[in-house]
Design a protein around this motif. Structure first.
Motif, PDB file in Angstrom:
ATOM      1  N   LYS A  72       0.805  -1.093  -0.168  1.00 33.05           N
ATOM      2  CA  LYS A  72      -0.005  -0.037  -0.001  1.00 33.05           C
ATOM      3  C   LYS A  72       0.849   1.381   0.104  1.00 33.05           C
ATOM      4  CE  LYS A  72      -3.547  -1.310   2.615  1.00 33.05           C
ATOM      5  NZ  LYS A  72      -4.184  -1.447   4.070  1.00 33.05           N
ATOM      6  N   ALA A  73       1.890   1.342   0.793  1.00 36.92           N
ATOM      7  CA  ALA A  73       2.755   2.533   1.097  1.00 36.92           C
ATOM      8  C   ALA A  73       3.484   2.570  -0.179  1.00 36.92           C
ATOM      9  CB  ALA A  73       3.532   2.302   2.292  1.00 36.92           C
ATOM     10  N   TYR A  74       4.069   1.694  -0.815  1.00 39.97           N
ATOM     11  CA  TYR A  74       4.935   2.080  -1.977  1.00 39.97           C
ATOM     12  C   TYR A  74       4.447   2.094  -3.290  1.00 39.97           C
ATOM     13  CZ  TYR A  74       8.638   1.967   1.556  1.00 39.97           C
ATOM     14  OH  TYR A  74       9.594   2.187   2.619  1.00 39.97           O
ATOM     15  N   CYS A  75       3.143   1.549  -3.346  1.00 39.83           N
ATOM     16  CA  CYS A  75       2.638   1.458  -4.852  1.00 39.83           C
ATOM     17  C   CYS A  75       2.637   2.980  -5.141  1.00 39.83           C
ATOM     18  CB  CYS A  75       1.427   0.981  -4.591  1.00 39.83           C
ATOM     19  SG  CYS A  75       0.330   0.816  -6.101  1.00 39.83           S
ATOM     20  N   PRO A  76       2.224   4.003  -4.522  1.00 43.15           N
ATOM     21  CA  PRO A  76       2.278   5.256  -4.941  1.00 43.15           C
ATOM     22  C   PRO A  76       3.803   5.881  -5.212  1.00 43.15           C
ATOM     23  CG  PRO A  76       1.293   5.503  -3.089  1.00 43.15           C
ATOM     24  CD  PRO A  76       1.418   3.971  -3.292  1.00 43.15           C
ATOM     25  N   LYS A  77       4.455   5.405  -4.086  1.00 41.03           N
ATOM     26  CA  LYS A  77       5.945   6.132  -4.303  1.00 41.03           C
ATOM     27  C   LYS A  77       6.615   5.685  -5.372  1.00 41.03           C
ATOM     28  CE  LYS A  77       6.813   5.686   0.670  1.00 41.03           C
ATOM     29  NZ  LYS A  77       7.796   5.561   1.624  1.00 41.03           N
ATOM     30  N   LEU A  78       6.476   4.434  -5.618  1.00 36.79           N
ATOM     31  CA  LEU A  78       7.548   3.824  -6.840  1.00 36.79           C
ATOM     32  C   LEU A  78       6.609   3.894  -8.186  1.00 36.79           C
ATOM     33  CD1 LEU A  78       9.126   0.537  -5.070  1.00 36.79           C
ATOM     34  CD2 LEU A  78       9.843   2.974  -5.108  1.00 36.79           C
ATOM     35  N   ASP A  79       5.286   4.288  -7.982  1.00 34.46           N
ATOM     36  CA  ASP A  79       4.523   4.484  -9.222  1.00 34.46           C
ATOM     37  C   ASP A  79       4.490   3.103 -10.261  1.00 34.46           C
ATOM     38  OD1 ASP A  79       2.815   5.429 -11.035  1.00 34.46           O
ATOM     39  OD2 ASP A  79       4.562   6.524 -12.025  1.00 34.46           O
ATOM     40  N   ASP A 213      16.121  20.326   3.450  1.00 43.04           N
ATOM     41  CA  ASP A 213      15.882  21.772   2.590  1.00 43.04           C
ATOM     42  C   ASP A 213      14.927  21.533   1.468  1.00 43.04           C
ATOM     43  OD1 ASP A 213      18.238  22.441   4.062  1.00 43.04           O
ATOM     44  OD2 ASP A 213      19.571  21.536   2.607  1.00 43.04           O
ATOM     45  N   HIS A 214      13.781  20.939   1.767  1.00 43.10           N
ATOM     46  CA  HIS A 214      12.652  20.701   0.941  1.00 43.10           C
ATOM     47  C   HIS A 214      13.095  20.010  -0.450  1.00 43.10           C
ATOM     48  CE1 HIS A 214      10.686  23.479   3.445  1.00 43.10           C
ATOM     49  NE2 HIS A 214      11.654  24.415   3.235  1.00 43.10           N
ATOM     50  N   LYS A 215      14.203  19.340  -0.255  1.00 44.52           N
ATOM     51  CA  LYS A 215      14.369  18.382  -1.421  1.00 44.52           C
ATOM     52  C   LYS A 215      13.666  17.014  -1.359  1.00 44.52           C
ATOM     53  CE  LYS A 215      18.608  20.381  -2.752  1.00 44.52           C
ATOM     54  NZ  LYS A 215      20.265  20.386  -2.415  1.00 44.52           N
ATOM     55  N   LYS A 216      13.614  16.318  -2.340  1.00 47.16           N
ATOM     56  CA  LYS A 216      12.687  14.933  -2.246  1.00 47.16           C
ATOM     57  C   LYS A 216      13.559  13.741  -2.518  1.00 47.16           C
ATOM     58  CE  LYS A 216       8.371  16.120  -0.979  1.00 47.16           C
ATOM     59  NZ  LYS A 216       8.893  16.420   0.186  1.00 47.16           N
ATOM     60  N   HIS A 217      13.466  12.661  -1.852  1.00 48.65           N
ATOM     61  CA  HIS A 217      14.162  11.495  -2.290  1.00 48.65           C
ATOM     62  C   HIS A 217      13.291  11.027  -3.520  1.00 48.65           C
ATOM     63  CE1 HIS A 217      15.495   7.353  -2.857  1.00 48.65           C
ATOM     64  NE2 HIS A 217      14.208   7.060  -2.226  1.00 48.65           N
ATOM     65  N   VAL A 218      14.108  10.547  -4.694  1.00 50.04           N
ATOM     66  CA  VAL A 218      13.612  10.091  -5.876  1.00 50.04           C
ATOM     67  C   VAL A 218      13.939   8.527  -6.000  1.00 50.04           C
ATOM     68  CG1 VAL A 218      13.396  10.411  -8.344  1.00 50.04           C
ATOM     69  CG2 VAL A 218      14.437  12.103  -7.115  1.00 50.04           C
ATOM     70  N   PRO A 219      12.885   7.753  -5.760  1.00 49.57           N
ATOM     71  CA  PRO A 219      13.157   6.461  -5.847  1.00 49.57           C
ATOM     72  C   PRO A 219      13.597   5.886  -7.181  1.00 49.57           C
ATOM     73  CG  PRO A 219      10.963   6.998  -4.980  1.00 49.57           C
ATOM     74  CD  PRO A 219      11.490   8.022  -5.491  1.00 49.57           C
ATOM     75  N   ILE A 220      14.756   5.134  -7.102  1.00 49.62           N
ATOM     76  CA  ILE A 220      15.367   4.780  -8.650  1.00 49.62           C
ATOM     77  C   ILE A 220      14.234   4.080  -9.410  1.00 49.62           C
ATOM     78  CG2 ILE A 220      17.111   3.332  -9.428  1.00 49.62           C
ATOM     79  CD1 ILE A 220      18.512   5.656  -8.294  1.00 49.62           C
ATOM     80  N   ALA A 221      13.473   3.298  -8.813  1.00 47.40           N
ATOM     81  CA  ALA A 221      12.629   2.414  -9.636  1.00 47.40           C
ATOM     82  C   ALA A 221      11.673   3.060 -10.229  1.00 47.40           C
ATOM     83  CB  ALA A 221      11.730   1.417  -8.662  1.00 47.40           C
ATOM     84  N   ARG A 222      11.336   4.472  -9.882  1.00 49.56           N
ATOM     85  CA  ARG A 222      10.380   5.409 -10.356  1.00 49.56           C
ATOM     86  C   ARG A 222      10.649   6.093 -11.808  1.00 49.56           C
ATOM     87  NH1 ARG A 222       6.125   8.287  -7.584  1.00 49.56           N
ATOM     88  NH2 ARG A 222       5.310   9.481  -9.565  1.00 49.56           N
ATOM     89  N   THR A 223      11.800   5.551 -12.107  1.00 51.65           N
ATOM     90  CA  THR A 223      12.548   6.436 -13.225  1.00 51.65           C
ATOM     91  C   THR A 223      12.115   5.403 -14.508  1.00 51.65           C
ATOM     92  OG1 THR A 223      14.463   6.996 -11.823  1.00 51.65           O
ATOM     93  CG2 THR A 223      14.809   7.172 -14.396  1.00 51.65           C
ATOM     94  N   PRO A 224      11.658   6.020 -15.593  1.00 48.45           N
ATOM     95  CA  PRO A 224      11.248   5.228 -16.730  1.00 48.45           C
ATOM     96  C   PRO A 224      12.402   4.422 -17.318  1.00 48.45           C
ATOM     97  CG  PRO A 224      10.503   7.577 -16.742  1.00 48.45           C
ATOM     98  CD  PRO A 224      11.340   7.396 -15.732  1.00 48.45           C
ATOM     99  N   GLY A 225      12.250   3.304 -17.418  1.00 49.83           N
ATOM    100  CA  GLY A 225      13.235   2.479 -17.963  1.00 49.83           C
ATOM    101  C   GLY A 225      13.986   1.683 -16.968  1.00 49.83           C
ATOM    102  N   LEU A 226      13.752   1.891 -15.595  1.00 49.09           N
ATOM    103  CA  LEU A 226      14.567   1.486 -14.531  1.00 49.09           C
ATOM    104  C   LEU A 226      13.615   0.507 -13.803  1.00 49.09           C
ATOM    105  CD1 LEU A 226      17.069   4.048 -13.398  1.00 49.09           C
ATOM    106  CD2 LEU A 226      17.216   1.941 -14.680  1.00 49.09           C
TER     107      LEU A 226
END
Ligand code: PMP
Ligand code: GLN
Length: 423
Positions: A72-79, A213-226
């Motif tokens: 439930k938690a990671y489905c939206p995070k990892l898209d 500093d208001h930056k966000k973690h970008v999960p690697i798996a969210r990147t198209p192709g990865l």
């Protein structure tokens, strides 16, 4: 091509936490929060430990309520869609997830690319698997002020990759520098890996909530192709300040997770049931308001951001040269000048180690950062971590090895006391 350190040697953790104990120094070395977990986590564990409901072995790949919550938690995070039974494995901390990812997917002679400095546990697992390591140093400018200024040497990564490469290990937010991969860097990673469909990405994202500093973690798996080639690894220890519970998890495609689920049977079989139940409940609670913030996660980030600023300011005030981390709970300090009197082993150290039964790697006795940490422990009562531990031995005299790492997952009074003693 570089040889990782032998796993049959004392790691930096076996030397420096015992040293901190032996000389009663303030331990800003090993990264474990020194405070109690949030009340909702403690209550969940107390309830889960009562009676017999959760007192027997868990389902081997993960207690169902926990894998359900993770999905439930990671489905939206990892898209991505996550089937709790097929795409998730619960492990004994992120450490076991890393071990199983490597042992399940990397055969003797396979090549693995990683970026140095790299969390040292990767080296041990890679060496046990018989992998060939191609270690690519990050570009860290001299007197680097912020982890933002660290760049990824894409050309060197390209040269390290080949048809023999089975995996690349990416750690964002990064231990020890605090570097956080940007969306552009994730995209660049996808581009660089495109010609190598056989190469997995082992994405160690245990500090996912510790980005400032208001930056966000970008999960690697969210990147198209990865998405389909990435194993995403997380740790309840970092997120809920329960490092001793050793609960972690890994998410990925069925064909990547299934061999790990099978190997889990032969390593630990299953993970502590009541603690899995407690983390399942905690993942639900963490989405609710906490400490005047919209969620527990926001409160956690803000707590750590305050500690980071406190430590950085304190270190600057006493003339140290810290690098501001964008994420994680570590600050690296440049020791390339002002520490030359700390070159050799402290005189009394071998006797102290013998008396306390402290195991250490004798090959580190001439490394400046190791000796700075040893001297500061003995003479100032503050223990940190030498970052050359995060390099393969043949790179330990290189230009990146002039940093010591402070952990700021510690109470404010300890951070202040450490600065006072170092000043
Ligand atoms: N990866 C990194 C980058 C870490 O710093 C740690 C620290 N413990 C781990 C993995 C292991 O996490 P765990 O404590 O959940 O095993
Ligand atoms: N990951 C933590 C650190 O880097 C603790 C070390 C460990 O788990 N071996 O300090």
């Amino acid at each position: 091509m570089t040889t990782p350190p032998s796993p049959e040697r004392a790691s930096v953790w076996l030397e420096f936490s015992p040293l901190a104990q032996a000389c009663s120094s303030i331990n800003l070395g090993q990264g474990f929060p020194d405070w109690a977990p949030p009340p909702f986590v403690q209550v969940a564990a107390q309830e889960a430990c009562q009676g017999s409901k959760f007192s027997t072995y868990a389902r081997s790949p993960g207690h169902m309520p926990l894998v359900d919550e993770i999905a439930k938690a990671y489905c939206p995070k990892l898209d991505r869609s996550i089937d709790p039974k097929k795409n998730v494995l619960v492990t004994v901390g992120a450490s076991e997830a890393i071990y199983l990812a490597i042992r399940s997917h990397i055969k003797a002679g396979n090549e693995v690319v990683l970026l140095e400095p790299a969390f040292d546990i990767y080296f041990g697992a890679l060496r046990m698997a018989g992998a060939t390591v191609k270690s690519v140093p990050l570009d860290i400018p001299g007197r680097c002020q912020s982890s933002e200024d660290i760049t990824i040497p894409w050309d060197k990564i390209r040269s390290a990759l080949s048809d023999k490469t089975r995996a690349i290990i990416i750690n964002t937010p990064h231990n020890p520098t605090g570097k956080v991969f940007t969306p552009a860097e994730c995209q660049q990673l996808a581009t660089v890996l495109e010609p190598y469909p056989n190469c997995l990405v082992i994405a160690d994202e245990v500090y996912e909530h510790l980005v400032y500093d208001h930056k966000k973690h970008v999960p690697i798996a969210r990147t198209p192709g990865l998405a389909s080639k990435t194993l995403s690894i997380y740790s309840a220890g970092k997120t809920f300040s329960v490092t001793g519970w050793k609960i972690g998890w890994v998410i990925g495609d069925r064909d990547l997770i299934y061999p790990m689920q099978l190997n889990q049977q032969w390593v630990v079989f299953s993970v502590a049931t009541p603690l899995q139940e407690a983390i399942a409940r905690s993942l639900q609670q963490a989405e609710l308001a906490f400490d005047n913030q919209k969620t527990y996660y926001e409160a956690l980030t803000s707590l750590y951001e305050g500690k980071r600023d406190r430590l950085i300011q304190g270190l600057r005030d006493i003339g140290f040269h810290p690098m501001n981390p964008e994420g994680s709970f570590f600050v690296c300090c440049d020791i390339s000048s002002g520490f030359s009197s700390y070159q050799g082993l402290p005189k009394d150290l071998p006797e102290l180690y013998q008396r306390h039964g402290i195991d250490w790697d004798h090959d580190t006795q001439s490394l400046l950062d190791y000796n700075v940490v040893r001297h500061l422990s003995l003479s100032k009562g503050v223990t940190t971590i030498p970052t050359s531990a995060f390099f393969v031995p043949s790179h330990r005299h290189g230009s990146n090895c002039h940093w010591i790492r402070f952990a700021f997952c510690k109470s404010d009074h300890l951070l202040d006391q450490a600065i006072e003693q170092l000043g």
